[in-house]
Design a protein around this motif. Structure first.
Motif, PDB file in Angstrom:
ATOM      1  N   GLY A 286       0.823  -1.209   0.000  1.00  0.00           N
ATOM      2  CA  GLY A 286       0.000   0.000   0.000  1.00  0.00           C
ATOM      3  C   GLY A 286       0.853   1.254   0.000  1.00  0.00           C
ATOM      4  N   ALA A 287       0.309   2.334   0.554  1.00  0.00           N
ATOM      5  CA  ALA A 287       1.008   3.620   0.539  1.00  0.00           C
ATOM      6  C   ALA A 287       2.259   3.575   1.415  1.00  0.00           C
ATOM      7  N   LEU A 288       3.211   4.440   1.106  1.00  0.00           N
ATOM      8  CA  LEU A 288       4.439   4.530   1.886  1.00  0.00           C
ATOM      9  C   LEU A 288       4.195   5.476   3.066  1.00  0.00           C
ATOM     10  N   TRP A 289       3.564   4.947   4.111  1.00  0.00           N
ATOM     11  CA  TRP A 289       3.213   5.736   5.285  1.00  0.00           C
ATOM     12  C   TRP A 289       4.436   6.013   6.144  1.00  0.00           C
ATOM     13  N   LEU A 290       4.401   7.120   6.889  1.00  0.00           N
ATOM     14  CA  LEU A 290       5.477   7.457   7.814  1.00  0.00           C
ATOM     15  C   LEU A 290       5.245   6.871   9.196  1.00  0.00           C
ATOM     16  N   ASP A 291       4.024   6.488   9.509  1.00  0.00           N
ATOM     17  CA  ASP A 291       3.679   5.913  10.806  1.00  0.00           C
ATOM     18  C   ASP A 291       4.167   4.461  10.853  1.00  0.00           C
ATOM     19  N   PRO A 292       5.024   4.111  11.836  1.00  0.00           N
ATOM     20  CA  PRO A 292       5.542   2.732  11.896  1.00  0.00           C
ATOM     21  C   PRO A 292       4.471   1.686  12.165  1.00  0.00           C
ATOM     22  N   GLU A 293       3.320   2.110  12.688  1.00  0.00           N
ATOM     23  CA  GLU A 293       2.237   1.156  12.912  1.00  0.00           C
ATOM     24  C   GLU A 293       1.517   0.820  11.601  1.00  0.00           C
ATOM     25  N   MET A 294       1.642   1.698  10.602  1.00  0.00           N
ATOM     26  CA  MET A 294       0.979   1.469   9.319  1.00  0.00           C
ATOM     27  C   MET A 294       1.934   0.905   8.271  1.00  0.00           C
ATOM     28  N   LEU A 295       3.217   1.147   8.452  1.00  0.00           N
ATOM     29  CA  LEU A 295       4.241   0.570   7.586  1.00  0.00           C
ATOM     30  C   LEU A 295       5.489   0.400   8.438  1.00  0.00           C
ATOM     31  N   SER A 296       5.949  -0.829   8.578  1.00  0.00           N
ATOM     32  CA  SER A 296       7.066  -1.096   9.482  1.00  0.00           C
ATOM     33  C   SER A 296       8.344  -0.409   9.006  1.00  0.00           C
ATOM     34  N   PRO A 297       9.222  -0.023   9.930  1.00  0.00           N
ATOM     35  CA  PRO A 297      10.518   0.545   9.534  1.00  0.00           C
ATOM     36  C   PRO A 297      11.297  -0.382   8.609  1.00  0.00           C
ATOM     37  N   TYR A 298      11.144  -1.698   8.787  1.00  0.00           N
ATOM     38  CA  TYR A 298      11.827  -2.636   7.891  1.00  0.00           C
ATOM     39  C   TYR A 298      11.316  -2.484   6.459  1.00  0.00           C
ATOM     40  N   ALA A 299       9.989  -2.451   6.283  1.00  0.00           N
ATOM     41  CA  ALA A 299       9.412  -2.301   4.943  1.00  0.00           C
ATOM     42  C   ALA A 299       9.772  -0.936   4.361  1.00  0.00           C
ATOM     43  N   PHE A 300       9.789   0.087   5.216  1.00  0.00           N
ATOM     44  CA  PHE A 300      10.176   1.440   4.797  1.00  0.00           C
ATOM     45  C   PHE A 300      11.611   1.422   4.269  1.00  0.00           C
ATOM     46  N   HIS A 301      12.503   0.798   5.019  1.00  0.00           N
ATOM     47  CA  HIS A 301      13.919   0.699   4.624  1.00  0.00           C
ATOM     48  C   HIS A 301      14.050  -0.072   3.314  1.00  0.00           C
TER      49      HIS A 301
END
Length: 422
Positions: free
Chosen positions: A237-252
């Motif tokens: 889904g969207a690249l959210w900044l909230d770690p509860e909505m997108l994990s830091p691992y997935a963000f990285h």
């Protein structure tokens, strides 16, 4: 107040100025120090990649000596998020109020509220809550020629299909924000995304017509992939900044997978590395792209900015461990769960006893059949928690569990899957 005279040159080098009002007038204003604002409508529980461009740009201006006003639109957020193909989705007042708080907290991490040019958070609900329709039409509406509004791209493309008055008049509300911030706080510069250019110039024009003030605006570009499609989406889904909505691992991982053609651009826009260092990284990347130095630098820098150094270290360690280069037992349980969620985790009931590796290889889809699983093990290509499996009939034990319930199976160097025992 000391200001950095090279700010506009740096913004242009980083590709952050897609449009602007008179460039020389903007340069002159920045040379003397300005009060500026950027707005965020709370139309979701979290900000996302596109908002991050604006947040980091606001931080750049503050670091250069200018004074930020971050507007979270408690009023405009009630109208909802603009859509290219249809009307906005209206949210309840209670929902918007909750989102205002969450969005403010995300923005506050990036700006300093201390010192001579400390930031100020503002909410446009403060000056719209008691505004009557008559006052709005007399004081704001009279300054907007309808023929100019009809010429705006967002209006022109929607006229045939139909457009509500709410959508049509949104530019008046955003322009009024600029006027109010000028009158209350002396703000003379606004910036936002290039899709907001019509609203940005509407505000500049309103200040000129209503108060005879020369104001300034610039727009950052839309961030796109090499094929021209929009960024801002991961597999989930969207690249959210909230770690509860997108994990830091997935963000990285998102940044780690940046395209070679775009990684230099992303380094300039999303990091605070100096020009010399970015150009050095780009040069090394051009010579040896397979080392992915640019992507690794980008992922580490942006993840640290948004989630902190510890989460970056955890994400890096998790990626290394999953591919056999680290200790899975040393990983934080939340990071391990998030990493496995990205690859898919199969739940296996252990009520009838501990399962054999051969069955798990088939159950996770790493092998198509039990015979293929046995062959993979015999050839030395099967791993349980990064340990080579000596026998296909090996049964997992409680001591193998990671974070109390997880197992990591890998076939070869790159194919792996998670198992959660229930």
């Amino acid at each position: 107040m000391h200001v950095d005279p090279t700010l506009l040159d740096d913004l242009e080098w980083r590709g952050l100025v897609a449009h602007s009002t008179d460039r020389e007038a903007l340069r002159e204003a920045l040379a003397g120090g300005v009060r500026y604002y950027v707005g965020f409508d709370p139309t979701a529980p979290s900000l996302h990649l596109g908002n991050l461009v604006q947040i980091l740009t606001a931080r750049r201006l503050q670091l250069a000596g200018h004074t930020p006003f971050a507007l979270v639109g408690g009023a405009t957020g009630m109208i909802g998020d603009p859509r290219e193909s249809g009307e906005r989705t209206l949210n309840s007042e209670e929902t918007v109020r909750e989102w205002v708080g969450r969005v403010r907290a995300q923005i506050e991490r990036f700006l300093s509220f201390e010192g001579e040019n400390g930031a100020t958070m503002v909410d446009n609900l403060d000056w719209t809550r008691g505004l009557s329709t008559i006052d709005f039409l007399r004081d704001i509406g009279k300054h907007f020629p309808v023929n100019r509004m009809l010429a705006r791209d967002v209006v022109r493309t929607r006229l045939e299909a139909g457009i509500s008055y709410t959508e049509f008049s949104y530019v008046l509300l955003q322009s009024m924000d600029f006027l109010e911030l000028h009158r209350r706080h002396g703000v003379t510069l606004q910036f936002g995304g290039s899709d907001q250019w019509g609203n940005l110039t509407g505000g500049v024009e309103l200040l000129r017509r209503a108060d005879g003030v020369r104001a300034h605006a610039f727009a950052t570009p839309l961030i796109t992939k090499a094929d021209g499609t929009k960024y801002g989406k991961t597999e989930g889904g969207a690249l959210w900044l909230d770690p509860e909505m997108l994990s830091p691992y997935a963000f990285h991982q998102f940044w780690l997978n940046a395209e070679d053609e775009k990684v230099g651009e992303l380094l300039r826009i999303f990091t605070f590395l100096p020009r010399e260092e970015i150009e050095r990284i780009e040069g090394e990347h051009a010579e040896k792209p397979f080392l992915r130095l640019a992507q690794r630098t980008l992922a580490d820098e942006v993840t640290t900015l948004v989630h902190g150094r510890r989460e970056t270290e955890q994400a890096t360690a998790a990626a290394a461990a999953l591919f056999g280069g680290g200790d899975l037992h040393a990983l934080d349980p939340a990071t391990l769960s998030a990493a496995l969620a990205e690859t898919g985790t199969v739940e296996v009931a252990a009520a009838d006893g501990w399962p054999a590796v051969v069955d798990l290889l088939v159950g996770t889809g790493l092998c198509a059949s039990r015979s293929e699983a046995r062959r993979t093990v015999a050839e030395g290509g099967a791993y349980l928690n990064n340990e080579r499996v000596p026998d296909a009939e090996t049964v997992v034990a409680e001591r193998d569990l990671l974070a109390g319930s997880l197992l990591v199976l890998r076939r070869g160097k790159k194919r792996f899957a998670g198992v959660r025992l229930t």
